[in-house]
Write a protein that holds these residues in place. Sequence first.
Motif, mmCIF file in Angstrom:
data_model
loop_
_atom_site.group_PDB
_atom_site.id
_atom_site.type_symbol
_atom_site.label_atom_id
_atom_site.label_comp_id
_atom_site.label_asym_id
_atom_site.label_seq_id
_atom_site.Cartn_x
_atom_site.Cartn_y
_atom_site.Cartn_z
ATOM 1 N N LEU A 85 -1.737 -0.999 5.232
ATOM 2 C CA LEU A 85 -3.063 -1.576 5.032
ATOM 3 C C LEU A 85 -2.971 -2.705 4.012
ATOM 4 N N ILE A 86 -3.548 -3.855 4.370
ATOM 5 C CA ILE A 86 -3.662 -4.993 3.463
ATOM 6 C C ILE A 86 -5.147 -5.206 3.176
ATOM 7 N N ILE A 87 -5.491 -5.310 1.905
ATOM 8 C CA ILE A 87 -6.855 -5.670 1.522
ATOM 9 C C ILE A 87 -6.825 -7.091 0.988
ATOM 10 N N ASP A 88 -7.430 -7.998 1.739
ATOM 11 C CA ASP A 88 -7.471 -9.427 1.408
ATOM 12 C C ASP A 88 -8.598 -9.757 0.434
ATOM 13 N N ASP A 89 -8.623 -11.026 0.027
ATOM 14 C CA ASP A 89 -9.745 -11.615 -0.727
ATOM 15 C C ASP A 89 -9.967 -10.958 -2.088
ATOM 16 N N ILE A 90 -8.891 -10.473 -2.695
ATOM 17 C CA ILE A 90 -8.992 -9.938 -4.046
ATOM 18 C C ILE A 90 -9.077 -11.110 -5.028
ATOM 19 N N ARG A 148 -0.046 -9.245 11.497
ATOM 20 C CA ARG A 148 -1.027 -8.149 11.473
ATOM 21 C C ARG A 148 -1.348 -7.756 12.911
ATOM 22 N N ASP A 149 -1.821 -6.512 13.064
ATOM 23 C CA ASP A 149 -2.231 -6.019 14.374
ATOM 24 C C ASP A 149 -3.740 -6.050 14.563
ATOM 25 N N LEU A 150 -4.486 -5.600 13.555
ATOM 26 C CA LEU A 150 -5.943 -5.533 13.688
ATOM 27 C C LEU A 150 -6.625 -5.979 12.404
ATOM 28 N N PHE A 151 -7.782 -6.630 12.552
ATOM 29 C CA PHE A 151 -8.724 -6.737 11.451
ATOM 30 C C PHE A 151 -9.612 -5.495 11.493
ATOM 31 N N LEU A 152 -9.832 -4.891 10.350
ATOM 32 C CA LEU A 152 -10.526 -3.611 10.307
ATOM 33 C C LEU A 152 -12.040 -3.745 10.223
ATOM 34 N N ALA A 209 2.053 -0.096 12.446
ATOM 35 C CA ALA A 209 0.979 -1.056 12.716
ATOM 36 C C ALA A 209 0.388 -1.514 11.395
ATOM 37 N N ILE A 210 -0.175 -2.739 11.419
ATOM 38 C CA ILE A 210 -0.703 -3.373 10.209
ATOM 39 C C ILE A 210 -2.175 -3.692 10.404
ATOM 40 N N GLY A 211 -3.000 -3.238 9.464
ATOM 41 C CA GLY A 211 -4.423 -3.541 9.493
ATOM 42 C C GLY A 211 -4.834 -4.305 8.251
ATOM 43 N N ILE A 212 -5.698 -5.304 8.434
ATOM 44 C CA ILE A 212 -6.209 -6.093 7.317
ATOM 45 C C ILE A 212 -7.702 -5.831 7.148
ATOM 46 N N GLY A 213 -8.093 -5.503 5.914
ATOM 47 C CA GLY A 213 -9.494 -5.317 5.572
ATOM 48 C C GLY A 213 -9.857 -6.149 4.358
#
Length: 254
Positions: free
Chosen positions: A42-47, A189-193, A219-223
Amino acid sequence: MNRRTFLVKSGGLLLGSLLGSGIPVSAEVCIPQAAAKPRIALIIDDIGFNLNRARRFLEADIPITFSVLPRLCWSEESALALHAKGHEIMLHQPMEPFSTAVDPGPGAIFVDDRPERIQHVVAENIARLPNVVGVNNHMGSKYTQRPQKMGQALDEVRSRGLFFVDSLTTGHSAAYACARKMGMSAIRRDLFLDNRRDVLSILGQLRRLRQLAVRYGSAIGIGHPRPATAEAIMRFRESPEGRNAAFVYISQLL
């Protein structure tokens, strides 16, 4: 000799005889290994806008990679605080989108920039954030389609031994292919969450992400740092699907 030892040795002798050697085969060969859990990163963007929102994700108590925007009020402090809790930090490099109505933010690079400016901006963004191990793109639907421009940006990433994650903000992105051509550690990435921002929709995306991980091994998800995203991740972790998945940092998939 106890019963278990007798059975293991007897099984080894029998298998050895079947193979025509008469030499016992190691018992380790005969014992099946448990199937590995599907791995989810899991990647959390926009920090960088708000440290308190980022801290909510620490309650999930799982590995999370946090991608920090450069040159914001809370960028450096967020990187330090999240890394101190053991989490992985990336630079969320702003890149030019197609829409001129959208501002990618400070530290952005554009397709009309000279190579020298691109390299300087990326290098400075990396230098300003402590403990960075990788980079992914913020926006960039226009920029990531240009292999030459991606090469100019990635040259700075590669020179510092960092990996690259293609956020795939456009289906026509050339970023991942460019990074691989340059010999870099890279992944997509695979999915935007959380394109839809309610908890149930995000839970559905997390379940889809696990299905992809079951199929492909990972799998990789970005939130994004939103309350609904944090809540959905915590619920998913406690669900049967979440308990039967291995949460890992993005670097563990490279």
